[in-house]
Write a protein that holds these residues in place. Structure first.
Motif, PDB file in Angstrom:
ATOM      1  N   UNK B 287      38.469  22.672 -16.993  1.00 24.70           N
ATOM      2  CA  UNK B 287      37.037  22.889 -17.247  1.00 24.70           C
ATOM      3  C   UNK B 287      36.195  22.382 -16.078  1.00 24.70           C
ATOM      4  N   UNK B 288      36.527  21.196 -15.567  1.00 22.68           N
ATOM      5  CA  UNK B 288      35.744  20.660 -14.436  1.00 22.68           C
ATOM      6  C   UNK B 288      35.913  21.513 -13.180  1.00 22.68           C
ATOM      7  N   UNK B 289      37.094  22.108 -13.010  1.00 20.07           N
ATOM      8  CA  UNK B 289      37.274  22.994 -11.853  1.00 20.07           C
ATOM      9  C   UNK B 289      36.434  24.259 -12.029  1.00 20.07           C
ATOM     10  N   UNK B 290      36.344  24.744 -13.276  1.00 20.57           N
ATOM     11  CA  UNK B 290      35.610  25.994 -13.538  1.00 20.57           C
ATOM     12  C   UNK B 290      34.106  25.814 -13.358  1.00 20.57           C
ATOM     13  N   UNK B 291      33.602  24.581 -13.469  1.00 19.32           N
ATOM     14  CA  UNK B 291      32.145  24.383 -13.436  1.00 19.32           C
ATOM     15  C   UNK B 291      31.523  24.864 -12.123  1.00 19.32           C
ATOM     16  N   UNK B 292      32.342  24.951 -11.080  1.00 23.60           N
ATOM     17  CA  UNK B 292      31.847  25.448  -9.797  1.00 23.60           C
ATOM     18  C   UNK B 292      31.303  26.880  -9.966  1.00 23.60           C
ATOM     19  N   UNK B 293      31.960  27.625 -10.854  1.00 25.17           N
ATOM     20  CA  UNK B 293      31.608  29.035 -11.057  1.00 25.17           C
ATOM     21  C   UNK B 293      30.154  29.240 -11.515  1.00 25.17           C
ATOM     22  N   UNK B 294      29.718  28.620 -12.642  1.00 23.15           N
ATOM     23  CA  UNK B 294      28.315  28.826 -13.028  1.00 23.15           C
ATOM     24  C   UNK B 294      27.319  28.357 -11.982  1.00 23.15           C
ATOM     25  N   UNK B 295      27.694  27.323 -11.221  1.00 22.54           N
ATOM     26  CA  UNK B 295      26.760  26.831 -10.203  1.00 22.54           C
ATOM     27  C   UNK B 295      26.566  27.890  -9.114  1.00 22.54           C
ATOM     28  N   UNK B 296      27.681  28.487  -8.674  1.00 21.09           N
ATOM     29  CA  UNK B 296      27.582  29.546  -7.662  1.00 21.09           C
ATOM     30  C   UNK B 296      26.819  30.739  -8.243  1.00 21.09           C
ATOM     31  N   UNK B 297      27.112  31.078  -9.497  1.00 19.10           N
ATOM     32  CA  UNK B 297      26.425  32.213 -10.134  1.00 19.10           C
ATOM     33  C   UNK B 297      24.931  31.948 -10.288  1.00 19.10           C
ATOM     34  N   UNK B 324      29.278  28.713 -21.072  1.00 26.55           N
ATOM     35  CA  UNK B 324      29.694  28.560 -22.476  1.00 26.55           C
ATOM     36  C   UNK B 324      31.206  28.507 -22.618  1.00 26.55           C
ATOM     37  N   UNK B 325      31.830  29.548 -22.077  1.00 29.65           N
ATOM     38  CA  UNK B 325      33.264  29.681 -22.329  1.00 29.65           C
ATOM     39  C   UNK B 325      34.104  29.097 -21.200  1.00 29.65           C
ATOM     40  N   UNK B 326      33.682  29.360 -19.952  1.00 31.21           N
ATOM     41  CA  UNK B 326      34.469  28.842 -18.834  1.00 31.21           C
ATOM     42  C   UNK B 326      34.511  27.323 -18.841  1.00 31.21           C
ATOM     43  N   UNK B 327      33.350  26.708 -18.906  1.00 34.91           N
ATOM     44  CA  UNK B 327      33.293  25.246 -18.798  1.00 34.91           C
ATOM     45  C   UNK B 327      33.353  24.540 -20.162  1.00 34.91           C
ATOM     46  N   UNK B 328      32.338  24.801 -20.995  1.00 35.37           N
ATOM     47  CA  UNK B 328      32.196  23.968 -22.191  1.00 35.37           C
ATOM     48  C   UNK B 328      33.327  24.107 -23.193  1.00 35.37           C
ATOM     49  N   UNK B 329      33.691  25.351 -23.518  1.00 39.67           N
ATOM     50  CA  UNK B 329      34.729  25.518 -24.540  1.00 39.67           C
ATOM     51  C   UNK B 329      36.076  24.988 -24.051  1.00 39.67           C
ATOM     52  N   UNK B 330      36.398  25.218 -22.788  1.00 41.62           N
ATOM     53  CA  UNK B 330      37.670  24.697 -22.259  1.00 41.62           C
ATOM     54  C   UNK B 330      37.707  23.180 -22.423  1.00 41.62           C
TER      55      UNK B 330
END
Lengths: 105, 428
Positions: B287-297, B324-330
């Motif tokens: 989840x912490x690795x995925x958080x980069x994604x919403x920031x770039x988006x 929602x799904x990438x970061x928080x739910x994971x």
């Protein structure tokens, strides 16, 4: 055997008994985790144990302390056990023994 | 045993209903996604997607986060929860608000349902806020982790107030909100202020504790705290009053810096870990690795919205999905396995410890199911991500079935844990 040797021997036995108590979160015994600071045995029937918890608010602190008392009294019938809980110094991962590190990894 | 401060954990009856409600909400949510997966190829502002959003943020994420926070207050603040009675009362109040909210959005009852549901939810957040703030007043030690939590409570209030303003606008139509600016502010108070800051605060204590890694650089947390708060303040003030494109971009860069400082703290914790990763921590670090994604988006979205540089279609939906799904739910799926088994284990086995052999907390759920759940879930995230980019209904439909399967696997384990019974001791 001299009294000194007998006391040292008994302290080892007590430590071995404490090794059967496992921290349920990390699944390593409390001795190798470094939670036991000192075991004091008076050569008769009295044991004082100085120990700590990984955090003062550890949700299972009470449980671990009760476990220490019950386990030692169970293994050495007739002994009186006192547990002194201290946060000086605070526990750090550096206090984990080499054996403990192997168990964690 | 003077100085013993370990009797601070709240009762099971305070925490457990939150986990059960959230598990069911996750199931309902995934059924709603399956039923309306085609909508994800269109614009986000539709009653059914708003229903899914609110069952997500309130019924699933906020519910489980509030329940976990009650359990973790003693760990983060080293003090007991202020009032268990208030927490129990609040659970029912909030649960009703969530159901009312979701039903009103799903049925399209925007004028007479949503405004009243928002009042309910806001009141329950006030009660929750009072309980947490009063608890922190008793705490002797104020760390940066607790500052994150306190700030997140204030942002939650801001989210709810802005939400009420939007909800009553359905009835009285007083906002001139052609570019959804109030909706954007409401969403970001919630995403960045409430969820992100709270998760950062709690995880800054839990991640090093679970990985057994200490001596980390607290300055990184300090920088993360100020950057995220300042960035969000700038972002919202700019959206309210100026709508300046460069200020929006600058605010995102400041928030991003905060997240980078924070990730660097988590990475240090990972590097110094003494313990191998279990299924809960595998989820959490993913989840912490995925958080980069919403920031770039978010940066892309601000370029597309304010500078009209179109890079990908549906960027707003993709951004919301990745949070929602990438970061928080994971993260929530993983942390459930770190907290719930432990809570139940404590309740069922405390009396037997030292007297008989007891199982370990991880032995009261099925680890294979938990592992499978992670992979099934990641397939859903990837398929949905592709489906949103391509606006492809078939990919979205197939993806949504993987979400449903995740929810089923998750609930099997949650209920296995909740209904765990102590087995009689076998005679030697």
């Amino acid at each position: 055997m001299s009294d000194y040797k007998k006391i040292a021997e008994k302290r080892k036995e007590i430590a071995a008994t404490l090794r059967t108590i496992i921290d349920p979160e990390v699944e390593v015994n409390i001795v190798d985790l470094g939670l036991i600071y000192n075991i004091d045995y008076d050569g008769d029937k009295r044991v004082n144990i100085d120990m700590t918890l990984s955090t003062p608010a550890c949700p299972i602190g009470d449980t671990i302390i009760m476990n220490v008392m019950e386990t030692v009294m169970g293994a050495f019938p007739g002994f009186e056990v006192d547990v002194n809980l201290t946060f000086e110094p605070r526990w750090k991962p550096e206090m984990v023994s080499e054996e403990g590190k192997k168990l964690l990894a | 045993m003077e100085g013993l401060s370990t009797d601070k954990a709240p009762s099971l009856s305070v925490v457990l209903p939150h986990f059960v409600f959230a598990g069911i909400a996750f199931m309902v949510l995934s059924v709603m996604v399956v039923l309306s997966s085609g909508l994800f190829s269109n614009h986000f502002y539709q009653p059914k997607l708003l229903a899914i959003t609110h069952v997500f943020v309130l019924g699933w994420a906020s519910m489980i986060i509030i329940g976990s926070l009650y359990q973790l207050i003693p760990v983060v603040f080293e003090t007991a929860l202020f009032s268990e009675r208030l927490a129990k009362f609040n659970f029912w109040f909030f649960a009703f608000g969530v159901i009312y909210f979701t039903y009103s959005f799903w049925m399209g009852n925007l004028v007479n349902g949503v405004p009243w549901a928002s009042i309910f939810t806001f009141t329950s957040f006030i009660l929750f806020g009072i309980n947490v703030i009063m608890s922190t007043k008793k705490a002797e030690k104020k760390t940066f982790s607790s500052k994150f939590v306190i700030a997140s409570i204030w942002w939650l209030m801001a989210t709810a107030i802005q939400g009420i303003v939007l909800a009553f606008n359905y009835k009285y139509q007083y906002l001139n909100d052609s570019d959804f600016k109030f909706l954007r502010i409401h969403a970001h108070f919630g995403f960045v202020g409430w969820f992100l800051l709270l998760i950062m605060g709690v995880a800054s204590v839990l991640v090093p504790m679970f990985l057994v890694s200490h001596q980390l650089d607290e300055n990184k947390l300090k920088r993360a705290y100020y950057s995220v708060n300042m960035g969000l303040l700038l972002l919202s003030l700019n959206w309210y009053f100026f709508s300046n494109a460069f200020a929006t971009l600058a605010a995102w860069v400041i928030i991003m810096l905060g997240i980078v400082f924070y990730l660097s703290f988590i990475y240090d914790s990972y590097k110094k870990k003494l313990r191998k990763l279990d299924v809960g921590m595998k989820h959490s670090l993913t989840a912490f690795a995925i958080i980069v994604l919403p920031v770039v988006l978010a940066l892309l979205a601000s370029l597309q919205h304010d500078f009209s540089i179109i890079i990908i279609k549906n960027v707003a939906l993709l951004y919301g999905f990745s949070i929602f799904f990438g970061f928080m739910t994971t993260l929530i799926l993983g942390q459930t396995y770190k907290t719930l088994p432990f809570i139940i284990w404590l309740d069922r086995y405390t009396q037997y410890i030292g007297k008989r052999k007891v199982p370990m907390p991880r032995e009261i759920y099925n680890e294979t199911i938990a592992d499978t759940q992670l992979y099934v879930y990641l397939i859903f995230v990837i398929l949905f991500f592709i489906g949103i980019i391509l606006s492809n209904t078939l990919v979205l439909k197939v993806g949504s079935l993987f979400l449903l399967l995740t929810a089923i696997l998750y609930n099997i384990n949650v209920f296995k844990i909740v209904f765990h019974k102590v087995k009689p001791e076998k005679s030697e």
